[in-house]
Design an enzyme around this catalytic site. Structure first.
Site, PDB file in Angstrom:
ATOM      1  N   CYS A 110      -5.031  -3.842   3.037  1.00  0.00           N
ATOM      2  CA  CYS A 110      -4.754  -3.508   4.341  1.00  0.00           C
ATOM      3  C   CYS A 110      -6.101  -3.765   5.511  1.00  0.00           C
ATOM      4  O   CYS A 110      -6.239  -4.783   5.918  1.00  0.00           O
ATOM      5  CB  CYS A 110      -4.374  -1.950   4.438  1.00  0.00           C
ATOM      6  SG  CYS A 110      -3.374  -1.576   5.879  1.00  0.00           S
TER       7      CYS A 110
ATOM      8  N   GLU B  79       0.720  -1.178   0.074  1.00  0.00           N
ATOM      9  CA  GLU B  79      -0.131   0.071  -0.040  1.00  0.00           C
ATOM     10  C   GLU B  79       1.146   1.207  -0.018  1.00  0.00           C
ATOM     11  O   GLU B  79       2.036   1.205   0.482  1.00  0.00           O
ATOM     12  CB  GLU B  79      -0.902   0.154   1.306  1.00  0.00           C
ATOM     13  CG  GLU B  79      -1.613   0.978   1.185  1.00  0.00           C
ATOM     14  CD  GLU B  79      -2.889   0.855   2.545  1.00  0.00           C
ATOM     15  OE1 GLU B  79      -4.034   1.523   2.498  1.00  0.00           O
ATOM     16  OE2 GLU B  79      -2.269   0.449   3.343  1.00  0.00           O
TER      17      GLU B  79
ATOM     18  N   LYS C 264     -10.341   0.214  -2.299  1.00  0.00           N
ATOM     19  CA  LYS C 264     -10.558  -0.223  -1.226  1.00  0.00           C
ATOM     20  C   LYS C 264     -11.901  -0.049  -0.500  1.00  0.00           C
ATOM     21  O   LYS C 264     -12.262   1.176  -0.438  1.00  0.00           O
ATOM     22  CB  LYS C 264      -9.518   0.430  -0.268  1.00  0.00           C
ATOM     23  CG  LYS C 264      -9.033   0.014   1.206  1.00  0.00           C
ATOM     24  CD  LYS C 264      -8.020   1.052   1.684  1.00  0.00           C
ATOM     25  CE  LYS C 264      -7.771   0.491   3.384  1.00  0.00           C
ATOM     26  NZ  LYS C 264      -6.683   1.076   3.873  1.00  0.00           N
TER      27      LYS C 264
END
Length: 290
Positions: free
Chosen positions: A162, A43, A116
């Site tokens: 993440c 990321e 995301k």
């Protein structure tokens, strides 16, 4: 035997975008030399912080990483880049961005884009304190699976980023959509990573019966404004049984690793063994609530 050689990258990205790009190019070439067919970047691979400025270069940076994939002849997952527009091309409203992960094929074409879904929201006992990605980003709303086509066959990728690791329903839904390998480019804080990073990689692997690949940011990142941020690192790969088959065992780099600017961990996805394991423990035939 249907196998895929995978590499996960650990970086210590600062706010020097061009310097980070040079590190990425070198890492991809080293991964290719080690036999990797698929490399996963972390990321915020091109910059930690400075998201609006980085977003202005989204198309350029995407093209650069696509060219690295083409030059190396392997698949590259471009961690995340901040993007000012949605997948349909419309601008993200209110000056916000999307946190975008992209898969590039060996010919440099974009195979898929994932925005995301779960945005990091937490109060952590570090110098930064309160984290709220929703102040900068708009959440995505679509799961993404994509094919990794190789001479060995096709491997189905489920894309995460993440904080997504904390939500087992996503990994389970990706498996139900055909995923065989999950990617989780990440920048866990030092404290949350120390507590949960390896556990989450293994848990999502067990939940989904997929290999989970966690590329990571690690070490101290110096921001132009405010306190430096520390990330946990420990890039790792879990097999479908929840066994860590590869992991970088540190947050910060050694002197030699610092000079090259990255560390790599590698593992092989064996689809035959994974398929047999799924048959022996057919949990997705037994779901009652998912």
């Amino acid at each position: 035997m249907t196998t895929l050689n995978v590499a996960a990258l650990q970086m210590n990205s600062q706010q020097d975008i061009d310097g980070n790009l040079a590190t990425i190019a070198n890492a991809i070439e080293k991964a290719k030399a080690s036999g990797a067919q698929f490399v996963v970047l972390p990321e915020n691979c091109c910059s930690m912080g400075e998201q609006p400025a980085t977003a202005k270069r989204f198309d350029e940076l995407s093209s650069r990483i696509a060219s690295f994939a083409k030059n190396s002849g392997i698949h590259v997952l471009a961690g995340t880049l901040p993007c000012p527009y949605r997948p349909d091309g419309s601008r993200v409203p209110d000056g916000k961005l999307r946190q975008v992960s992209q898969l590039f094929a060996p010919d440099g074409s974009q195979v898929s884009r994932y925005d995301k879904i779960h945005l990091f929201t937490a109060t952590v006992g570090d110098k930064h304190g309160r984290y709220d990605e929703s102040a900068t980003f708009e959440a995505g709303d679509k799961m993404v699976t994509a094919p990794i086509n190789t001479d060995n066959g096709t491997f189905w990728l489920g894309m995460m980023v993440c904080f997504d690791l904390r939500f087992p329903a996503l990994s389970q839904r990706l498996r139900q959509s055909g995923a065989e390998i999950l990617t989780a480019p990440s920048a866990f804080t030092y404290l949350t990573g120390q507590a949960h990073w390896s556990l989450l990689l293994k848990a999502r692997a067990i939940d989904s019966q997929c290999m989970v690949v966690g590329a990571a940011q690690g070490g101290e990142h110096h921001y132009k404004s405010g306190s430096p941020r520390q990330t946990w690192g420990h890039a790792g790969i879990s097999n479908f049984k929840g066994e860590m088959v590869a992991q970088f065992e540190h947050s910060a780099f050694s002197d030699n690793e610092e000079k090259q600017g990255f560390a790599l961990v590698t593992a092989t996805l064996d689809l035959s063994a994974q398929h047999e394991g799924r048959q022996n423990l057919p949990i997705f035939n037994c779901h009652r609530l998912a």
